[in-house]
Write an enzyme that holds these catalytic residues in place. Structure first.
Site, PDB file in Angstrom:
ATOM      1  CG  HIS A 129      -1.839   1.050   1.243  1.00 11.75           C
ATOM      2  ND1 HIS A 129      -1.807   2.242   1.584  1.00 11.75           N
ATOM      3  CD2 HIS A 129      -3.334   0.950   0.894  1.00 11.75           C
ATOM      4  CE1 HIS A 129      -2.935   2.928   1.688  1.00 11.75           C
ATOM      5  NE2 HIS A 129      -3.736   2.241   1.280  1.00 11.75           N
ATOM      6  CG  ASP A 206       0.389  -2.004   6.235  1.00  4.81           C
ATOM      7  OD1 ASP A 206      -0.476  -2.119   7.060  1.00  4.81           O
ATOM      8  OD2 ASP A 206       0.444  -1.547   4.908  1.00  4.81           O
ATOM      9  CD  GLN A 209      -6.993  -4.982   3.153  1.00  8.50           C
ATOM     10  OE1 GLN A 209      -8.236  -5.451   3.421  1.00  8.50           O
ATOM     11  NE2 GLN A 209      -6.544  -3.738   3.079  1.00  8.50           N
ATOM     12  CE  LYS A 232      -7.481  -0.437   6.085  1.00  4.41           C
ATOM     13  NZ  LYS A 232      -8.324  -0.513   4.620  1.00  4.41           N
ATOM     14  CB  CYS A 371      -3.647   3.261  -1.918  1.00  4.55           C
ATOM     15  SG  CYS A 371      -4.908   4.436  -1.476  1.00  4.55           S
TER      16      CYS A 371
END
Length: 415
Positions: A129, A206, A209, A232, A371
């Protein structure tokens, strides 16, 4: 694919989300398949927000009066809940931030900028991302460091056969997604962490997600930093989590200076407070952080194994339902290597037009580059349509997605 599903009552889970119980403006049942962008909120989270604002709101870590003490206690309960979720050694390793993007910038500026030298290297992947690319580009420009990108295989997995060519003693940071927000690809985090540490590099995940679908055990995997966002994870917007091993947080410089993050201020310098306060300058997202806890509790009570199995069944059903649609191309690896995301293009249809037509059938998806411009460049497309699933989605909704795509083909006269 034969799945031995743990017990999971999707309808009972779905009923906990009030927005999914009401029709849209056209009187249709909401088919929300944009969970990769943001998940919907259960009633327990909404109730917690109302409770905090109506029963004991105050600023955090400021007062010894009853409201102030209650706020502090609630925040620390959330901090402990996050610690337990990811199996961190101590809750002082949990920092509340505005979100994943802020957390990655804090690591890049607070740690990367202080230790990187010209020609040092940062290893990313082509499926990151922008939030895990742009902060490192800024650091590279500031320090003279070099960014390298681990290539992908033809089916959208990390090309680990080339890892030794890209991960060298020049590498100081390795920062990768826990799950691609386009391909759904799930990297082998433990393998990558071990490889990074073998050359003395700091390893960052990261998990914005991936955290909703499967948490990262930071002790088992050996990662140095993990970041994710509350919104999220069925939680509120405006709050994120930065986990860092305590020795790294002690070495990091704060990105923001101000109240609460100091131990002592002198005319010409200041002494920072210990982590996590060191990185929580000013007024943090108090109520958002407090309301993250019921989201964590809901998911843990439901069970990650049951959720994962249900989402995997949705993914398999979607791939089977969509593969027969003429002109439809699905991106990413086989189900065993990816999470519950299906990104696709339809020959002859612009992704924005397709998303608009799906909405006319009550199906909410995302279109665009998500993104991830570098990944879309690699795939040779400018944009795609993404359906991303969560635990409250059903097999019937997958069928509605397929039916809506077929209807869109007819509307665009592609049939």
């Amino acid at each position: 694919m034969n799945l031995d599903l743990p017990e999971f009552d999707v309808e009972a889970f779905r009923k906990q989300f009030p927005i999914l119980q009401q029709p849209d403006s056209h009187g249709r049942k909401v088919v929300y398949l944009d969970n990769g962008a943001s998940a919907q909120k259960p009633q327990v989270v909404i109730d917690k927000i109302v409770e905090a604002y109506t029963k004991y709101y105050a600023n955090a870590y400021r007062g010894v009066y009853e409201f102030g003490q209650r706020i502090d206690d609630e925040l620390e309960l959330t901090r402990e809940a996050v610690r337990s979720l990811i199996n961190a050694e101590r809750k002082e390793e949990i920092v509340f931030t505005p979100g994943t993007t802020a957390s990655l910038n804090m690591i890049a500026q607070g740690y990367g900028r202080t230790i990187m030298k010209p020609n040092d290297e940062i290893l990313l992947t082509l499926m990151e991302h922008h939030a895990n690319i742009v902060p490192w580009q800024i650091i590279a420009e500031q320090t003279g460091a070099v960014i390298r990108y681990l290539p992908l295989t033809d089916d959208g997995r990390l090309d680990l056969e080339q890892l030794s060519d890209y991960l060298t003693e020049k590498t100081k940071f390795v920062s990768v997604t826990g799950m691609s927000n386009v391909l759904g690809t799930i990297p082998n985090i433990q393998l990558l962490a071990e490889a990074a540490h073998a050359v003395g590099a700091i390893f960052i995940v990261d998990a914005a997600q991936s955290m909703l679908h499967e948490p990262i055990d930071v002790l088992t995997t050996g990662v140095d930093f993990v970041v994710f966002s509350g919104h999220k994870f069925y939680g509120p917007t405006g709050v994120g989590v930065l986990y860092g091993r305590h020795q790294h947080l002690e070495q990091m410089s704060p990105l923001l200076g101000g109240g609460h993050m100091i131990d002592r201020v002198f005319e010409d310098h200041s002494i920072w407070a210990d982590p996590p306060a060191k990185f929580e300058a000013g007024t943090i997202p108090i109520v958002q952080a407090i309301a993250l806890r019921p989201a964590i509790e809901l998911i843990r009570e439901t069970g990650f194994a049951a959720i994962h199995a249900h989402e995997k069944s949705l993914l398999v059903h979607a791939l089977e339902s969509l593969k027969g649609i003429p002109g439809l191309k699905i991106y990413g690896p086989a189900p065993e290597h990816k999470g519950a995301i299906v990104s696709f293009t339809l020959e002859g249809a612009h992704p924005q037009d397709l998303a608009f037509l799906l909405n006319r059938h009550g199906v909410c998806v995302r279109h665009g580059h998500h993104c991830t411009m570098l990944l879309h460049d690699h795939l040779g497309i400018s944009a795609s349509v993404r359906a991303s699933f969560a635990a409250y989605n059903t097999h019937e909704e997958v069928d509605q997605l397929a039916e809506a795509i077929r209807a869109a083909r007819k509307r665009l006269r592609l049939a």
